[in-house]
Write a protein that holds these residues in place. Structure first.
Motif, PDB file in Angstrom:
ATOM      1  N   GLU A  43       3.619   5.340 -21.738  1.00 35.41           N
ATOM      2  CA  GLU A  43       3.662   6.619 -22.452  1.00 35.41           C
ATOM      3  C   GLU A  43       5.068   7.208 -22.445  1.00 35.41           C
ATOM      4  OE1 GLU A  43       1.741  11.116 -22.248  1.00 35.41           O
ATOM      5  OE2 GLU A  43       1.226   9.618 -20.732  1.00 35.41           O
ATOM      6  N   GLU A  44       5.753   7.151 -21.305  1.00 38.00           N
ATOM      7  CA  GLU A  44       7.103   7.693 -21.209  1.00 38.00           C
ATOM      8  C   GLU A  44       8.064   6.927 -22.117  1.00 38.00           C
ATOM      9  OE1 GLU A  44       8.245  10.535 -19.368  1.00 38.00           O
ATOM     10  OE2 GLU A  44       6.094  10.680 -19.725  1.00 38.00           O
ATOM     11  N   ILE A  45       7.954   5.610 -22.116  1.00 37.27           N
ATOM     12  CA  ILE A  45       8.834   4.803 -22.968  1.00 37.27           C
ATOM     13  C   ILE A  45       8.593   5.131 -24.432  1.00 37.27           C
ATOM     14  CG2 ILE A  45       9.314   2.451 -23.715  1.00 37.27           C
ATOM     15  CD1 ILE A  45       8.584   1.597 -20.802  1.00 37.27           C
ATOM     16  N   ALA A  46       7.335   5.227 -24.836  1.00 34.84           N
ATOM     17  CA  ALA A  46       7.008   5.526 -26.240  1.00 34.84           C
ATOM     18  C   ALA A  46       7.416   6.942 -26.605  1.00 34.84           C
ATOM     19  CB  ALA A  46       5.513   5.323 -26.466  1.00 34.84           C
ATOM     20  N   THR A  80      15.392   3.457 -20.562  1.00 36.47           N
ATOM     21  CA  THR A  80      14.694   4.726 -20.763  1.00 36.47           C
ATOM     22  C   THR A  80      14.145   5.258 -19.458  1.00 36.47           C
ATOM     23  OG1 THR A  80      14.124   4.210 -23.052  1.00 36.47           O
ATOM     24  CG2 THR A  80      12.740   5.808 -21.906  1.00 36.47           C
ATOM     25  N   LEU A  81      13.484   4.415 -18.703  1.00 38.40           N
ATOM     26  CA  LEU A  81      12.912   4.862 -17.431  1.00 38.40           C
ATOM     27  C   LEU A  81      13.995   5.272 -16.445  1.00 38.40           C
ATOM     28  CD1 LEU A  81       9.998   2.290 -16.961  1.00 38.40           C
ATOM     29  CD2 LEU A  81       9.854   4.658 -17.730  1.00 38.40           C
ATOM     30  N   GLU A  82      15.090   4.541 -16.411  1.00 38.80           N
ATOM     31  CA  GLU A  82      16.182   4.906 -15.510  1.00 38.80           C
ATOM     32  C   GLU A  82      16.797   6.241 -15.906  1.00 38.80           C
ATOM     33  OE1 GLU A  82      18.686   1.526 -15.829  1.00 38.80           O
ATOM     34  OE2 GLU A  82      17.704   0.422 -14.177  1.00 38.80           O
ATOM     35  N   ALA A  83      16.895   6.507 -17.210  1.00 37.97           N
ATOM     36  CA  ALA A  83      17.435   7.791 -17.665  1.00 37.97           C
ATOM     37  C   ALA A  83      16.522   8.946 -17.280  1.00 37.97           C
ATOM     38  CB  ALA A  83      17.631   7.765 -19.186  1.00 37.97           C
ATOM     39  N   LEU A  84      15.236   8.676 -17.123  1.00 37.93           N
ATOM     40  CA  LEU A  84      14.289   9.712 -16.722  1.00 37.93           C
ATOM     41  C   LEU A  84      14.190   9.864 -15.208  1.00 37.93           C
ATOM     42  CD1 LEU A  84      11.389   9.028 -19.262  1.00 37.93           C
ATOM     43  CD2 LEU A  84      12.981  10.955 -19.262  1.00 37.93           C
ATOM     44  N   GLY A  85      14.954   9.072 -14.462  1.00 39.33           N
ATOM     45  CA  GLY A  85      14.975   9.199 -13.007  1.00 39.33           C
ATOM     46  C   GLY A  85      14.143   8.184 -12.272  1.00 39.33           C
ATOM     47  N   PHE A  86      13.517   7.227 -12.971  1.00 36.08           N
ATOM     48  CA  PHE A  86      12.736   6.195 -12.309  1.00 36.08           C
ATOM     49  C   PHE A  86      13.688   5.206 -11.626  1.00 36.08           C
ATOM     50  CE2 PHE A  86       9.896   8.012 -15.292  1.00 36.08           C
ATOM     51  CZ  PHE A  86       8.601   7.728 -14.913  1.00 36.08           C
ATOM     52  N   VAL A  87      13.220   4.631 -10.536  1.00 38.39           N
ATOM     53  CA  VAL A  87      13.969   3.598  -9.823  1.00 38.39           C
ATOM     54  C   VAL A  87      13.278   2.270 -10.068  1.00 38.39           C
ATOM     55  CG1 VAL A  87      14.772   2.773  -7.586  1.00 38.39           C
ATOM     56  CG2 VAL A  87      14.770   5.225  -8.086  1.00 38.39           C
ATOM     57  N   LEU A  88      14.011   1.294 -10.632  1.00 37.93           N
ATOM     58  CA  LEU A  88      13.440   0.002 -10.973  1.00 37.93           C
ATOM     59  C   LEU A  88      13.928  -1.070 -10.008  1.00 37.93           C
ATOM     60  CD1 LEU A  88      13.019   1.657 -13.664  1.00 37.93           C
ATOM     61  CD2 LEU A  88      13.170  -0.512 -14.856  1.00 37.93           C
TER      62      LEU A  88
END
Length: 805
Positions: A466-469, A436-444
Motif C-alpha cells: 500500500e505504501e509503495i502504491a 520508496t520505503l527507505e524514503a519513508l523511513g523503513f529499514v531494509l
C-alpha cells in the motif's frame, strides 16, 4: 491538520508550487480540505503615506487625509487620494496600510465604494489590524516604520503572504499530524528533499529537584515512559513574532513563550508536551490510575471528576494533570513563572481515547496520543523543546529525570515486489519500491522491511504494498477490460430471482405504488409482534436499541413509514418494498419477499364520487397482477387461512395446492394499534421463490395468441346458500370444459331481505358470465347447450345450489 507553506519549507527543500503541493497531498491520501491564500484576501492592501492630515470641516472626530500610494508597486506612478479617517492616530507623515476603492475588507465584510462622509468625498480606507483580521487590535490604524516601501503589498512587507493548507488525516496516519511527517511523504513522492533533523542533547547543570515515578500497574499498558526536566530562571514573556504568526495562521492563539513552544512542537513534530510551574509542584510527580472521585480544574477552566482507571499526574498535594489530555490550572504557567518543569511522555492510545471520550475533552494532545505518537521521539522531543525554551526564554536546565523505557516497536515484514502487481495492478521496478520505503523511513535488510517507530499502522506485507502504491500514485492505474469467458455475444447473467425482483418492482410502480427501502433491523417488540424476536435473530452488536433483531416480515417497516406519513398529513398511501426477511440466523433461513401496503382512499376527492377506501379486493387484484407478471399460473386457488398477522375474516391466500404464492387482506387491528397506524390498512405479501419456474426458458416475449373464430358468452344465475363463496362457483364453472371455457367472472350478487323474500331464508343469488372460445370450428347451438348443461351440473354439485328460474 493545518500548516503553512513556509512552515513546510522548514522541513522540505522544494521548488514545487502551491498547486503542485496540494495536488500531491490529496493524491498521497492526505486530502486537502482548504487552502487559505492571504494573497487573494489581502493582496490589494498596500503601504501608503499620509501626506497631510487636517481636521474634518464638519466633524470633530474625523480627519481629512491626503494619501500617497503607488498602485503598481514601489517606484511606480504616484497617486494621491482623499480619505476621511476616524482613527485617533491618523496624522501627517504616518506610514500605514491603504485599501483602494473596490477592495473587500475581511474584518467588516464590506466592499469599499466611493462615499461622502459629512459632506466630504472619501476614496478608500486606512486600515487597522482587526479590519485585515491579522489581530484584534483596533484602537487605531496600522503604523509602519517610516522607511517602509510605499506601494509594496502589506502582506509581503510583514511576512503574511504565507498560504495555509488544511488537510484531512485518516486515523491510521498519526505521523501526518506533524509538519515533518507531511514533508517526508512529499519528499518520497519526489517533490523535494527532506531536510535533516539534528537534535543535540542539552547538558543538565544540576539534578532535577522534581522526580517522576510511574505506578507499576501502568508500566506495561498506560504509560511505558515518562520523562522531564526542570528549567530554572526562565522569562515567560510573549513569543517572538515568527512563532506568533505561525500559530495564528493555523488558528491557534499565542499565549506565552512557554505555552507557544509546546503548541509548536505538537504541530511541527507531532510531539505533544506539557509545562508545569515548578514552584507550584509539591514533591515529586506520580503517574497513576485514578481511584475514582478525584476532581481537577483543567486549563479550559472546567472541573472534571475522574472515574477509576483514568490516568493522572499527581504531586503530593493531589492531581495536577489529566495524563496525555490536558494539564491542570493549579500548576499552569503564567507570566510570572520563573521555574518550569517540561514533561514528555508516551501514553497508551486506547486509555487516552477512552478517558477523552468519557470526559468529553477534545485537545490537540488527546487527538495525537489516541492515534499513536512516536514513542522513540519522546526523549529527542524533550531535548529539542528544551533547546527552544532556552533560546527564547533563557534559563538553566537540570538533568533529565525519567521512569520507564521506550516501548519496543521493532518488527519486519517480507517485501515481495511481485505483490505490487497482484494486489494493486501497478508495475513498479523493485529498485524503486525499495527506494520508496527507505524514503519513508523503513529499514531494509535483504527482503525484510522494518517500519519506523512513527508508523504504527504498518502491520503486514500488504501495508508495504500500500505504501509503495500510494507514493507511486494510484492515479497511474489504467483501466483494463476483464477477460471474457467465451467469444461471441454474452448471454444474460441475471438469475430467475433477480429478474423476478426487477419485474416486481416495475409492476408495482406501474400500479401506483411508491417503493420504500427500510432497515433489515427492527426492535425486539416489533419483531415479536410479527412472529420473530428470538435469540437466533438477535444482533450481537446492534447500532441502536431500535435495531436489535433481524426482521421477520417487511410489514413493520412499511407500517411505520405509513404512520410517519399520516402524522404529517399524508393519509392516502400506496407503498411497497422488495427485500429479505429472516426466519433465523443461519444460511438458508433468509427469503426474498415482495410486500405492498395501501392505506386510506384509492383516489383523490372529485365530483364524480370515485373516491372510496382501499379494500381487500384492491390488494388481491394488485397481488394477482404482480404474480401474472412474474409468470405464475393463472389458475391458482384462493384460501382463507392467511395467518395471525391478518384480519381473520378479511384476508386470504393465493396458492397452488399447498404451495402458498401470496397472502393478502386487511392487516390485523392489533398490529395497527401497536404501530400507531390509523386503519384500516390492506396489504399483500408475495413469495417469488414459491412461483414455479416455467419448463421452457425463453428470454423473448411469447407470441400473441389470436383467434379467428368468434367467442360466445353465456350468463348463469344460481340460487345458493348465503355462506357459499363466489370462488367455489367460479372454480366449478371453469372446470366444466377447460378446453373451451376461457374465462369465468362474477357480475352480480343479490342478497339481503328482498332476496330472501323471493328465494327463501338464508339464500342469495349469484350471477356469472362464461366466455367460450372455440379454436377449430364455430360452435353449434347443440354444442353450446351441452357445455351450458355441464356448467350447471358442475356448479349445483359443488355448491348445492340450483339454477335460478
Amino acid at each position: 491538520m493545518k500548516f503553512t507553506l513556509s512552515w513546510l519549507a522548514e522541513h522540505l527543500e522544494t521548488e514545487a508550487s502551491l498547486s503542485e503541493i496540494t495536488e500531491a497531498l490529496t493524491d498521497l491520501g492526505l486530502e486537502v480540505e482548504e487552502v487559505s491564500d492571504p494573497g487573494r484576501s489581502l493582496g490589494a492592501f498596500r503601504i501608503a503615506r499620509v501626506i497631510e492630515a487636517v481636521q474634518h470641516p464638519n466633524a470633530d472626530r474625523l480627519r481629512l487625509c491626503r494619501v500617497e500610494t503607488h498602485p503598481e508597486g514601489p517606484g511606480g506612478p504616484i497617486e494621491e487620494v482623499q480619505v476621511v479617517c476616524g482613527a485617533p492616530n491618523a496624522r501627517t507623515g504616518l506610514v500605514g496600510v491603504f485599501a483602494p476603492v473596490g477592495t473587500h475588507i475581511p474584518g467588516t465584510g464590506i466592499d469599499l465604494a466611493p462615499g461622502v462622509i459629512r459632506g466630504v468625498e472619501s476614496n478608500g480606507m486606512l486600515c487597522s489590524e482587526r479590519e485585515l483580521m491579522v489581530s484584534d487590535e483596533h484602537d487605531g490604524i496600522i503604523e509602519l516604520p517610516a522607511d517602509a516601501p510605499v506601494g509594496a503589498r502589506y502582506i509581503d512587507h510583514v511576512g503574511l503572504n504565507d498560504p495555509m493548507i488544511f488537510i484531512k488525516i485518516t486515523p491510521n496516519r498519526p505521523d501526518a499530524l506533524g509538519v515533518r511527517g507531511i514533508a517526508r511523504d512529499l519528499a518520497a513522492r519526489g517533490l523535494g528533499r527532506l531536510k535533516p533533523l539534528d537534535i543535540l542533547p542539552v547538558e543538565g547543570r544540576f539534578p532535577s529537584p522534581v522526580g517522576v515515578r510511574i505506578d507499576e500497574t501502568l508500566r506495561d499498558k498506560g504509560c511505558p515512559l515518562f520523562a522531564g526536566r526542570l528549567i530554572r530562571g526562565v522569562r515567560n514573556g510573549p513569543s517572538p513574532a515568527w512563532l506568533q504568526r505561525r500559530l495564528r495562521a493555523i488558528g491557534l492563539r499565542p499565549i506565552s513563550a512557554l505555552v507557544d513552544v509546546t503548541n509548536y512542537f505538537t504541530y511541527d513534530l507531532n510531539r505533544p508536551l506539557h509545562v508545569f510551574d515548578a514552584t507550584l509542584i509539591r514533591g515529586d510527580l506520580r503517574i497513576h490510575p485514578a481511584t475514582g472521585g478525584e476532581e481537577i480544574e483543567a486549563l479550559d477552566e472546567r472541573r472534571y471528576a475522574l472515574a477509576p482507571g483514568m490516568m493522572l499526574i499527581s504531586d503530593d498535594a493531589g492531581p495536577e494533570s489529566i495524563a496525555g489530555i490536558m494539564g491542570g490550572a493549579a500548576s499552569g504557567v503564567s507570566e510570572g513563572t520563573v521555574d518550569v518543569f517540561l514533561e514528555s511522555a508516551f501514553w497508551d492510545p486506547t486509555t487516552i481515547a477512552a478517558t477523552g471520550r468519557a470526559l468529553k475533552i477534545v485537545s490537540d494532545a488527546r487527538y495525537r496520543f489516541e492515534r499513536g505518537a512516536d514513542p522513540a521521539f519522546t526523549l529527542p522531543g524533550l531535548e529539542a523543546a528544551t533547546r527552544m525554551i532556552l533560546d527564547l526564554c533563557g534559563g538553566e536546565p537540570s538533568e533529565v529525570v525519567m521512569d520507564g523505557t521506550v516501548p519496543d516497536t521493532t518488527r519486519a515484514y517480507r517485501l515481495e515486489p511481485s505483490r505490487v502487481v497482484s494486489l494493486v495492478g501497478l508495475n513498479i521496478p523493485e529498485a524503486r519500491q525499495r527506494a520508496t520505503l527507505e524514503a519513508l523511513g523503513f529499514v531494509l535488510k535483504g527482503d525484510m522491511a522494518a517500519p519506523p517507530s512513527w508508523r504504527p499502522d504498518i502491520q503486514g506485507e500488504a501495508d508495504l504494498v500500500e505504501e509503495i502504491a500510494r507514493i507511486a500514485s494510484l492515479s497511474r492505474l489504467e483501466g483494463k477490460p476483464l477477460p471474457r469467458p467465451a467469444a461471441g455475444v454474452t448471454r444474460p447473467v441475471l438469475t430467475d430471482a433477480q429478474r423476478r425482483e426487477r419485474v416486481a418492482r416495475r409492476m408495482l410502480a406501474s400500479l401506483g405504488y411508491n417503493e420504500c427501502v427500510t432497515y433489515s433491523f427492527i426492535d425486539a417488540e416489533a419483531a415479536q409482534l410479527f412472529g420473530g424476536g428470538g435469540d437466533a435473530v438477535r444482533l450481537e452488536n446492534p447500532i441502536s436499541s431500535e435495531m436489535t433483531h433481524l426482521r421477520p416480515d417487511l410489514l413493520p417497516g412499511l407500517l411505520r413509514a405509513a404512520a410517519r406519513n399520516q402524522a404529517r398529513g399524508f393519509a392516502d398511501l400506496a407503498l411497497f418494498e422488495v427485500g429479505p426477511v429472516f426466519a433465523g440466523g443461519e444460511p438458508g433461513e433468509e427469503a426474498l419477499v415482495v410486500t405492498g401496503l395501501r392505506v386510506g382512499a384509492t383516489a383523490p376527492r372529485d365530483p364524480h364520487g370515485s373516491r372510496r377506501p382501499s379494500d381487500v379486493f384492491d390488494v388481491r387484484a394488485d397481488a394477482e397482477e404482480v404474480l401474472s407478471a412474474l409468470g405464475a399460473p393463472s389458475r391458482a386457488q384462493i384460501g382463507r387461512d392467511a395467518g395471525s398477522l391478518w384480519h381473520p375474516g378479511r384476508s386470504g391466500t393465493i396458492a397452488l395446492g399447498r404451495n402458498v404464492l401470496a397472502r393478502f387482506g386487511e392487516v390485523h387491528p392489533r398490529l395497527l394499534s401497536a404501530l400507531d397506524v390509523k386503519g384500516p390498512a390492506v396489504a399483500f405479501t408475495l413469495y417469488p421463490a414459491a412461483i414455479p419456474v416455467p419448463r421452457s426458458q425463453s428470454f423473448t416475449r411469447p407470441a400473441l395468441g389470436l383467434h379467428d373464430l368468434q367467442a360466445v358468452e353465456r350468463d348463469f344465475a344460481f340460487v345458493l346458500d348465503a355462506q357459499v363463496e363466489a370462488q367455489s362457483v367460479v372454480q366449478a364453472a371453469a372446470g366444466a370444459d377447460k378446453a373451451l371455457i376461457e374465462r369465468v367472472a362474477v357480475f352480480d350478487e343479490f342478497t339481503g331481505p328482498r332476496a330472501e323474500a323471493q328465494m327463501g331464508p338464508g339464500k342469495k343469488s349469484l350471477a356469472i358470465t362464461v366466455r367460450l372460445q372455440p379454436t377449430r370450428q364455430t360452435l353449434t347451438d347443440e354444442e353450446i347447450e351441452a357445455v351450458s348443461a355441464r356448467i350447471i351440473d358442475k356448479v349445483t354439485r359443488a355448491t348445492g345450489g340450483s339454477l335460478r328460474g
